[in-house]
Design an enzyme around this catalytic site. Structure first.
Site, PDB file in Angstrom:
ATOM      1  N   THR A 257      29.995  49.846  50.875  1.00 20.07           N
ATOM      2  CA  THR A 257      31.365  49.368  50.803  1.00 20.07           C
ATOM      3  C   THR A 257      31.909  49.641  49.415  1.00 20.07           C
ATOM      4  OG1 THR A 257      32.801  47.421  51.031  1.00 20.07           O
ATOM      5  CG2 THR A 257      30.575  47.025  50.219  1.00 20.07           C
TER       6      THR A 257
ATOM      7  N   GLU B 292      30.135  42.509  54.228  1.00 18.94           N
ATOM      8  CA  GLU B 292      29.009  41.660  53.873  1.00 18.94           C
ATOM      9  C   GLU B 292      28.680  40.614  54.938  1.00 18.94           C
ATOM     10  OE1 GLU B 292      30.865  43.187  50.043  1.00 18.94           O
ATOM     11  OE2 GLU B 292      31.536  42.569  52.042  1.00 18.94           O
TER      12      GLU B 292
ATOM     13  N   LYS C 147      51.603  36.154  41.449  1.00 16.59           N
ATOM     14  CA  LYS C 147      51.860  34.957  40.641  1.00 16.59           C
ATOM     15  C   LYS C 147      53.186  35.146  39.925  1.00 16.59           C
ATOM     16  CE  LYS C 147      46.858  34.801  40.028  1.00 16.59           C
ATOM     17  NZ  LYS C 147      46.648  36.100  40.704  1.00 16.59           N
TER      18      LYS C 147
ATOM     19  N   TRP D 267      52.675  30.766  43.511  1.00 14.86           N
ATOM     20  CA  TRP D 267      51.778  31.730  44.137  1.00 14.86           C
ATOM     21  C   TRP D 267      52.432  32.209  45.423  1.00 14.86           C
ATOM     22  CZ3 TRP D 267      45.810  31.493  43.921  1.00 14.86           C
ATOM     23  CH2 TRP D 267      45.403  31.368  42.598  1.00 14.86           C
TER      24      TRP D 267
END
Length: 558
Positions: A194, A341, A451, A456
């Site tokens: 990956t 993963e 940000k 956010w």
């Protein structure tokens, strides 16, 4: 640690290990005459498939492959790849599914790092091999994979130097008898690489036990809890996610265990995908949004009945605009979430008794959520201090997870493995909230959250809004540095054919949303650029790192 009472052990009792060969064995029990199809070139039933898997194991043994050795595959999605999923792993060797979309230098690195011994390679990828062959350090021989042998039964592939045989010719010389051995279920089964934002590709790896448990979890979710409604052995499965990418999300293992009909499309081309979809009666697929967008926009898609087709979308967020476009064509779309993963399934869309009866327009909100947490997976949200965040549907935190099929780390990379499992939880790098009824709502990647002005802002939320505007085919939103606000959102848009969108028109529509209270002012992009194509990674995800770099240069030079 608490003290418990263990069950008595009988020396003669046998507890079989959880091995991939056990999944293969189920395919002969119930529907052995169902077919496995490759494009319009090849078809066989599960009886023949099992024989071919054993022939492959005998061929690899003749080529010197022993338990623990690594066999690499570079191929399009095919029946040959499926045979390797079972033949290579069940003999105790390690299957390296090579990402053919990486650069030749990255492919070279992964093959040397994985210590590939034998390589099975489609003739389309021979130019890659030519570029790196002299620098491969562990490869001993090659097997060529050719489609010409299916169109001309008398054809024989010309073998380049260093090749042992052509795949089909090699199988014909071998016995279909091979007794796959028992071994420890924690034996290494697969590996692939990956890519990240920095450094070399990272090698993830999975054991037989992990892949067996992933198959059981996936089966429970899609067949038992109907995360994808009515998924069963009667479905016809066709992957539209590369088999090198996280085992095609694990569905080939499940489809084989269920002896479901499987269709493998080879190289992805809209015409052949739609042809197979119709002629072979495909009912279940999975893909990234890029592929679904390509199919939805195909003129042929508007002329055929796609109402039996269920599609799981992952890799990138399924926007509401794309979901509505697919649903308008009758395609039943659902969202899935995972990462390399995690093998990969962590969540899927799952509508419960109160959500399933809702009108399709009202279901869009649920179908574009990240999904409900999969069985046997534990997902929590964690703040920067390592504290868990409440699952109230609002509080944000990094998604951390545990489960029976998560990778143990990165091959020969202890530091990054330690970071991955910091504090005993696998860290995804994704920011999300979770509802009390286990809907995960990804807000953004930690590196993609914008940000701005102390707020956010989720780039995915902005993409969702813009994707629903008439004429928008694809959209990507990234944050770029701003002296006053820290960062500000900026958008790339690909418009649908036949539309003439303008920056002013997009802005006006978004301003109307702000004035009506449906959109926060922080969400209005500073710059909107129209492009013919949005940059993608090697597995079809939107490449926001590249977009940020290129867009920054474009804006500064304007």
């Amino acid at each position: 640690m608490i003290t418990t009472k263990l069950i008595p052990r009988t020396p003669e009792a046998v507890e079989p290990p959880l091995l991939i060969k056990t999944l293969l064995a189920q395919s002969l029990r119930y529907e052995p005459h169902r077919e496995i199809v490759y494009r319009d070139l090849f078809r066989m039933n599960y009886v023949e498939f099992n024989k071919r898997v054993r022939r492959l194991a005998n061929l690899l043994t003749k080529l010197g492959v022993k338990p623990g050795d690594t066999v690499a595959v570079l191929d399009w999605d095919s029946h040959r790849y499926l045979e390797c999923f079972f033949g290579v792993t069940s003999m105790g060797a390690v299957l390296h599914t090579v990402n053919v979309r990486l650069s030749p230098a990255q492919i070279l690195y992964t093959m040397n790092h994985a210590q590939d011994k034998v390589v099975l390679i489609h003739e389309d990828f021979l130019p890659i091999l030519t570029a790196i062959n002299e620098q491969l350090t562990t490869v001993e021989t090659y097997v060529i994979l050719s489609d010409n042998v299916y169109t001309n039964l008398n054809a024989t592939a010309q073998l380049p130097a260093g090749f042992s045989c052509e795949y089909e010719a090699g199988l014909r010389t071998e016995s279909d008898e091979y007794d796959f051995p028992d071994f420890d279920e924690n034996t290494w089964a697969t590996t692939f690489y990956t890519t990240g934002t920095t450094g070399n590709p990272k090698g993830v790896y999975f054991s037989h036990r992990q892949l067996f448990m992933h198959t059981m979890g996936l089966s429970t979710f899609v067949c038992g809890y109907q995360a994808v409604p009515f998924t069963s052995v009667a479905d016809v499965y066709m992957p539209i996610t590369p088999m090198f990418h996280v085992h095609a999300w694990g569905f080939p293992f499940l489809a084989t265990m269920l002896s479901a009909k499987q269709v493998y499309p080879g190289r992805y081309e809209p015409e052949i995908l739609l042809k197979l979809l119709l002629t072979e009666g495909v009912t279940l697929s999975h893909c990234v949004p890029t592929i679904l967008t390509m199919l939805v926009n195909s003129p042929v898609a508007k002329q055929v009945d796609l109402s039996r087709w269920k599609v799981i979308v992952g890799g990138s967020a399924l926007t509401k605009g794309l979901a509505k476009a697919a649903l308008d064509l009758g395609i039943q779309v659902y969202q899935g979430y995972g990462m390399s993963e995690t093998a990969p399934i962590m969540t899927l869309t799952q509508l419960n008794d109160s959500e399933r009866p809702l009108p399709i327009d009202e279901q869009v909100d649920y179908r574009t959520r990240t999904g409900r947490v999969a069985p046997f997976v534990d997902i929590r949200l964690m703040d920067d201090d390592g504290n868990f965040v409440p699952h109230d549907g609002h509080s944000l935190g990094e998604v951390v997870t545990r489960g029976y099929w998560m990778t143990q780390g990165y091959y020969e990379d202890p530091e990054r493995s330690k970071d991955l499992w910091k504090g005993g939880w696998l860290h995804t790098g994704d920011v999300a909230s979770m509802t009390p009824d286990y809907w995960l709502l990804i807000a953004d990647r930690t590196k993609d959250v914008i940000k701005t002005g102390g707020e956010w802002v989720s780039s995915l939320d902005i993409e969702n809004l813009i994707s629903q505007l008439d004429g928008v085919g694809e959209v990507a939103v990234v944050g770029l540095p701003d002296e006053r606000w820290g960062e500000r959102p900026n958008a790339l848009i690909v418009q649908k054919p036949g539309f003439d969108l303008t920056t002013d028109g997009i802005r006006q529509t978004l301003h109307e949303r702000i004035e009506s209270g449906h959109l926060n002012k922080w969400y209005l992009p500073d710059h909107i650029l129209f492009v013919t194509e949005i940059p993608k990674t090697s597995v079809g995800k939107i490449d926001k790192k590249r977009i940020r770099s290129e867009m920054k240069d474009q804006i500064l030079s304007a």
